[in-house]
Design a protein around this motif. Sequence first.
Motif, PDB file in Angstrom:
ATOM      1  N   VAL A  34      14.476   2.614  -6.552  1.00  0.00           N
ATOM      2  CA  VAL A  34      13.986   1.783  -7.483  1.00  0.00           C
ATOM      3  C   VAL A  34      12.464   1.493  -8.798  1.00  0.00           C
ATOM      4  N   GLU A  35      12.703   1.232  -9.811  1.00  0.00           N
ATOM      5  CA  GLU A  35      11.659   2.078 -10.514  1.00  0.00           C
ATOM      6  C   GLU A  35      10.549   0.209 -10.456  1.00  0.00           C
ATOM      7  N   VAL A  36       9.565   0.682 -10.600  1.00  0.00           N
ATOM      8  CA  VAL A  36       8.281  -0.258  -9.554  1.00  0.00           C
ATOM      9  C   VAL A  36       7.010  -0.011 -10.644  1.00  0.00           C
ATOM     10  N   LEU A  37       6.456  -1.209 -10.721  1.00  0.00           N
ATOM     11  CA  LEU A  37       5.055  -0.688 -11.984  1.00  0.00           C
ATOM     12  C   LEU A  37       3.854  -0.978 -10.663  1.00  0.00           C
ATOM     13  N   ALA A  38       3.377   0.300 -10.091  1.00  0.00           N
ATOM     14  CA  ALA A  38       2.695   0.541  -8.930  1.00  0.00           C
ATOM     15  C   ALA A  38       0.757  -0.244  -9.112  1.00  0.00           C
ATOM     16  N   GLN A  39       0.599  -0.635  -9.166  1.00  0.00           N
ATOM     17  CA  GLN A  39      -1.028  -1.400  -9.371  1.00  0.00           C
ATOM     18  C   GLN A  39      -2.282   0.569  -8.837  1.00  0.00           C
ATOM     19  N   THR A  40      -2.597   0.701  -9.123  1.00  0.00           N
ATOM     20  CA  THR A  40      -3.606   2.093  -9.385  1.00  0.00           C
ATOM     21  C   THR A  40      -5.070   1.654  -9.329  1.00  0.00           C
ATOM     22  N   MET A  79       0.986  -1.209   0.045  1.00  0.00           N
ATOM     23  CA  MET A  79      -0.293   0.287   0.473  1.00  0.00           C
ATOM     24  C   MET A  79       0.797   1.423   0.228  1.00  0.00           C
ATOM     25  N   GLY A  80       0.401   1.890  -0.563  1.00  0.00           N
ATOM     26  CA  GLY A  80       1.031   3.763  -0.495  1.00  0.00           C
ATOM     27  C   GLY A  80       0.496   4.859  -1.467  1.00  0.00           C
ATOM     28  N   THR A  81       0.868   5.373  -1.447  1.00  0.00           N
ATOM     29  CA  THR A  81       0.829   6.737  -2.648  1.00  0.00           C
ATOM     30  C   THR A  81       1.724   6.855  -3.810  1.00  0.00           C
ATOM     31  N   VAL A  82       0.911   7.130  -5.264  1.00  0.00           N
ATOM     32  CA  VAL A  82       1.304   7.597  -6.362  1.00  0.00           C
ATOM     33  C   VAL A  82       1.138   8.802  -6.274  1.00  0.00           C
ATOM     34  N   ALA A  83       2.337   9.598  -6.453  1.00  0.00           N
ATOM     35  CA  ALA A  83       2.522  10.998  -6.856  1.00  0.00           C
ATOM     36  C   ALA A  83       2.877  11.587  -8.392  1.00  0.00           C
ATOM     37  N   THR A  84       2.515  12.485  -8.745  1.00  0.00           N
ATOM     38  CA  THR A  84       3.568  13.094 -10.033  1.00  0.00           C
ATOM     39  C   THR A  84       4.328  14.418  -9.164  1.00  0.00           C
ATOM     40  N   VAL A  85       5.634  14.051  -9.383  1.00  0.00           N
ATOM     41  CA  VAL A  85       6.663  14.916  -8.337  1.00  0.00           C
ATOM     42  C   VAL A  85       7.371  15.535  -9.939  1.00  0.00           C
ATOM     43  N   SER A  86       7.858  16.486  -9.178  1.00  0.00           N
ATOM     44  CA  SER A  86       9.073  17.214  -9.648  1.00  0.00           C
ATOM     45  C   SER A  86      10.756  16.897 -10.191  1.00  0.00           C
TER      46      SER A  86
END
Length: 83
Positions: A28-34, A1-8
Motif C-alpha cells: 500500500v502507498e503511505v505517507l512516510a515522515q522522514t 519506524m522503518g527505512t525509506v529507500a529508493t528502489v528500481s
Amino acid sequence: MGTVATVSRTDLAVMDRLEGHPYWYERVEVLAQTDAVPVLAWAYMLPEAVPTALPTPEYFGLVLGAYEALGYDLSLLDTAMEH
C-alpha cells in the motif's frame, strides 16, 4: 519506524515476492515522515482477514539482526512480541 529507500522496479518486484505480495501481504502507498520531509512510499501491510501468528525463530533472528545493524531500539521488538 522503518527505512525509506529508493528502489528500481526490478527490486520492487523482488521485494513483492519476498513479502508474499499479493497473496500474503498487501503493498500500500503511505505517507512516510522522514527527517527532512514527508514522502510517498510503499509499505507492506498484513490484511486484517489474515490470521496473525508469532514469527518463526529464524525470521525473528533476521529481524533482530537488521534492527541491531541499523541501530534501532531493540525494546520495540520485545514490545511487539508481547502483543
